[in-house]
Design a protein around this motif. Structure first.
Motif, PDB file in Angstrom:
ATOM      1  N   LEU A 111       0.738  -1.197  -0.040  1.00 30.89           N
ATOM      2  CA  LEU A 111      -0.303   0.346   0.007  1.00 30.89           C
ATOM      3  C   LEU A 111       0.965   1.223  -0.011  1.00 30.89           C
ATOM      4  O   LEU A 111       0.526   2.380  -0.484  1.00 30.89           O
ATOM      5  CB  LEU A 111      -0.823  -0.002   1.179  1.00 30.89           C
ATOM      6  N   ILE A 112       2.090   1.137   0.713  1.00 30.62           N
ATOM      7  CA  ILE A 112       2.857   2.205   0.650  1.00 30.62           C
ATOM      8  C   ILE A 112       4.284   1.616   0.211  1.00 30.62           C
ATOM      9  O   ILE A 112       4.692   0.716   0.545  1.00 30.62           O
ATOM     10  CB  ILE A 112       2.987   3.300   2.069  1.00 30.62           C
ATOM     11  N   ARG A 113       5.060   2.662  -0.476  1.00 29.95           N
ATOM     12  CA  ARG A 113       6.579   2.248  -1.093  1.00 29.95           C
ATOM     13  C   ARG A 113       7.515   3.320  -0.595  1.00 29.95           C
ATOM     14  O   ARG A 113       7.313   4.512  -0.830  1.00 29.95           O
ATOM     15  CB  ARG A 113       6.183   2.089  -2.432  1.00 29.95           C
ATOM     16  N   LEU A 114       8.469   2.808  -0.229  1.00 29.51           N
ATOM     17  CA  LEU A 114       9.748   3.879   0.015  1.00 29.51           C
ATOM     18  C   LEU A 114      10.660   3.623  -1.081  1.00 29.51           C
ATOM     19  O   LEU A 114      11.248   2.541  -1.257  1.00 29.51           O
ATOM     20  CB  LEU A 114      10.325   3.357   1.379  1.00 29.51           C
ATOM     21  N   GLU A 115      10.938   4.576  -1.808  1.00 26.15           N
ATOM     22  CA  GLU A 115      11.600   4.321  -3.297  1.00 26.15           C
ATOM     23  C   GLU A 115      12.075   5.722  -3.438  1.00 26.15           C
ATOM     24  O   GLU A 115      11.969   6.704  -3.224  1.00 26.15           O
ATOM     25  CB  GLU A 115      10.611   4.051  -4.145  1.00 26.15           C
ATOM     26  N   VAL A 116      13.186   5.704  -4.444  1.00 23.38           N
ATOM     27  CA  VAL A 116      13.773   6.739  -5.176  1.00 23.38           C
ATOM     28  C   VAL A 116      12.817   7.619  -6.154  1.00 23.38           C
ATOM     29  O   VAL A 116      11.805   7.128  -6.672  1.00 23.38           O
ATOM     30  CB  VAL A 116      14.897   6.572  -5.962  1.00 23.38           C
ATOM     31  N   GLY A 117      12.508   8.982  -5.768  1.00 22.13           N
ATOM     32  CA  GLY A 117      11.543   9.737  -6.507  1.00 22.13           C
ATOM     33  C   GLY A 117      11.384  11.113  -5.755  1.00 22.13           C
ATOM     34  O   GLY A 117      11.531  11.193  -4.445  1.00 22.13           O
ATOM     35  N   SER A 118      11.114  12.072  -6.387  1.00 23.41           N
ATOM     36  CA  SER A 118      10.699  13.219  -5.672  1.00 23.41           C
ATOM     37  C   SER A 118       9.269  13.684  -5.526  1.00 23.41           C
ATOM     38  O   SER A 118       8.772  14.751  -5.415  1.00 23.41           O
ATOM     39  CB  SER A 118      11.175  14.497  -6.466  1.00 23.41           C
ATOM     40  N   GLU A 119       8.466  12.684  -5.704  1.00 22.82           N
ATOM     41  CA  GLU A 119       6.824  12.811  -5.375  1.00 22.82           C
ATOM     42  C   GLU A 119       6.615  13.338  -4.273  1.00 22.82           C
ATOM     43  O   GLU A 119       5.808  14.293  -4.002  1.00 22.82           O
ATOM     44  CB  GLU A 119       6.136  11.405  -5.829  1.00 22.82           C
ATOM     45  N   ARG A 120       7.131  12.632  -3.048  1.00 22.63           N
ATOM     46  CA  ARG A 120       6.741  12.847  -1.885  1.00 22.63           C
ATOM     47  C   ARG A 120       8.152  12.684  -0.772  1.00 22.63           C
ATOM     48  O   ARG A 120       8.180  11.710  -0.089  1.00 22.63           O
ATOM     49  CB  ARG A 120       5.525  12.055  -1.111  1.00 22.63           C
TER      50      ARG A 120
END
Length: 581
Positions: free
Chosen positions: A115-124
């Motif tokens: 349901l939630i993901r910790l990942e590379v990115g600038s979304e949040r």
């Protein structure tokens, strides 16, 4: 309905139910951000969602109770059973190992399960993982643009990157690939982290990208768009090698979890990053200060703070600013003579305002001229330093005080300063009942440095040594500086030189044989005496991680300014050649 369709229906149902629950939590959090610690979700009275488990999803250890449980000691608010988290395997090992979800959040191996993901990115973004572009210490280039860096990654190298791949390890490759996409063929070269430094030095100059926590003094950290992670004013959001790590997936759930942090939860599901400014210490080391003769005369004409007009911020911005002031202040000091012939010096007490202006924290007293105006002036000078809360070492009220190391703790970094006068004799008069500079006793200093290192201090050893007007270090300097490096000092610095001198790495220490003048009037001796360094040493989390060389050029008998790029390259070439690099 086939299995895939059933899975989608179950996921839609679960997301809808959890979104409703967490939206309620977000409203509560928004209204009580300044209140006491959060109440566990199961005690708020919100209805519990019905969860349909798919076959691949692990069941919780026990059913969700229908009545509120008693309060628990967990720091993280209780979440609904079935809240699943996926941690991107491309994230650095240090980050992934630091993710500590509470029992209510279930780690899963597949992205599709979460349901939630910790990942590379600038979304949040929840944090930034900082990397550094590095090259061997004797590198002339100051930095590159982020466009040059990305173009090299994409197979269009230009400028300093032309003709050579960027070195990195597997973990760094995975993170940057997640951020920028797959590198072009030949753009990078992957090797074990422990091999990068030696490989780059053997082929110097060569470029590498490493995590901030892997920095060490043999690397030069290059700027990216003028920004360096070694500096205090560093903003990761503006830096081209700070990788954003986001909490993505169901927006309501992610925002609710982030709101928990904003509301003051002590839990840290997501690490804040690998660069904590509260663990950083910057030390500015300087060369000769002697507020006498033409320097003092210029100060009388243009203002006491005039010498620091262009370089003062370099010193003020440091956490610890070192000044090696060779000359005592004296109440009866005569008006300065710009063409004074003798070598007996004193400074007007008013001139201490210059040392105040540059943010002096610690004063080195190993200089040749501390004894010039007699015992009364030495005691008076020490009193001036004490009144301002400045520490001093390498000299003092007597031999015992002068030889004692001075220790400072800042942001968890424990530094120790110890120094001596290598000429001895009349230049170092400190005795059992007499003030002055301290003569070198190498057996004592080696034992002290070893003791301080064993106690967790990072020793910084400094010399007033014999003065040579050469870039190259001389044999007696090399012998003595290496002794203190071998004893465990992390930095050995020469405060005596009136022109810049060579560098060396020895026994894990950085040796700088001479920095040149800070405030002294040798404008017309040679081009070399117009040149000088301020060494900005950086410590992080109990380690010495690097040095930034600040270069300056004297424009008159008192004031220096930052060098132009051409002037800086000329100085670095001369000093690095004298270093055998």
């Amino acid at each position: 309905m086939n299995h895939e369709q059933a899975l989608k229906v179950a996921m839609i149902f679960r997301v809808s139910a959890l979104r409703a629950s967490f939206l309620g939590l977000s409203v509560i959090l928004a209204s009580c951000k300044a209140a006491a610690p959060l109440v566990p979700l199961l005690q708020t009275g919100l209805s519990q969602p019905t969860i349909t488990y798919t076959p691949f999803q692990p069941l919780p250890p026990s059913p969700v109770p229908t009545t509120p449980p008693p309060p628990t000691a967990t720091a993280f608010p209780t979440a609904p059973a079935g809240l699943t988290l996926w941690v991107d395997p491309s994230l650095p090992d240090a980050l992934r190992s630091a993710v500590k979800p509470p029992p209510e959040i279930i780690p899963v191996d597949l992205k599709e399960q979460a349901l939630i993901r910790l990942e590379v990115g600038s979304e949040r973004p929840t944090s930034y993982w900082v990397y550094a572009l590095v090259s061997p210490f004797p590198t002339l280039e100051q930095g590159v643009s982020s466009d040059e860096l990305r173009n090299t990654w994409n197979g269009n190298p230009a400028g300093p990157f032309a003709g050579k791949p960027i070195l990195l390890d597997e973990s760094t490759l995975a993170v940057l690939t997640a951020l920028w996409g797959k590198p072009a063929d030949g753009a990078v070269q992957v090797m074990a982290a422990g091999e990068l430094t030696g490989y780059a030095w053997d082929r110097s100059p060569w470029w590498a990208i490493i995590p901030f926590e892997s920095l060490g003094p043999r690397w030069k950290v290059l700027e990216v768009d003028g920004i360096s992670p070694l500096r205090k004013e560093f903003d990761p959001a503006s830096y081209g090698l700070a990788v954003p790590v986001s909490l993505n997936g169901d927006a309501a759930l992610a925002e609710a979890i982030l709101s928990m942090y904003a509301a003051g939860s002590s839990a840290a599901l997501v690490p804040t990053g690998n660069r904590d400014p509260n663990k950083l210490t910057v030390l500015a080391m300087t060369g000769v200060t002697a507020l006498v003769r033409a320097t003092a005369y210029t100060m009388e004409q243009r203002g006491i703070k005039y010498p620091a007009k262009d370089i003062g911020d370099w010193l003020r911005d440091a956490d610890i600013t070192h000044v090696s002031n060779e000359v005592p202040f004296a109440k009866n000091c005569p008006f300065p003579d710009p063409v004074q012939q003798g070598m007996r010096f004193c400074s007007d007490p008013r001139y201490i305002a210059l040392m105040e202006d540059v943010g002096t924290d610690i004063v080195e007293l190993t200089g040749d001229h501390f004894q010039d105006w007699g015992e009364e002036a030495m005691y008076y000078t020490l009193d001036l330093y004490k009144e301002r809360g400045w520490l001093y070492y390498g000299g003092g009220e007597d031999l015992q005080e002068g030889r004692q190391a001075v220790t400072i703790e800042h942001n968890g970094n424990r530094l120790a300063f110890i120094g001596c006068n290598g000429k001895g004799g009349s230049f170092a008069q400190a005795a059992r009942n007499h003030p002055g500079a301290v003569s070198c006793n190498f057996e004592y200093m080696e034992a002290e440095i070893a003791r301080l290192r064993a106690e967790g201090y990072l020793p910084v050893a400094t010399f007033q040594h014999f003065e040579y007007y050469t870039y190259r270090a001389q044999p007696d300097q090399v012998r003595d500086f290496r002794r203190l490096a071998g004893a465990g000092a992390v930095i050995v610095s020469g405060s005596q030189a009136h022109q810049p001198q060579a560098f060396e790495f020895e026994a894990g220490a950085l040796i700088h044989y001479g920095l040149g003048n800070l405030f002294f009037d040798q404008l017309d001796v040679s081009q070399a005496t117009r040149q000088a360094f301020i060494d900005r040493h950086v410590f992080y989390d109990g380690r010495y991680i690097g040095t930034e060389l600040l270069t300056m050029l004297f424009v008159d008998y008192a004031r220096a300014r930052p060098m132009t790029s051409g002037e800086r390259e000329e100085l670095l070439r001369a000093v690095f050649n004298a270093s055998g690099w």
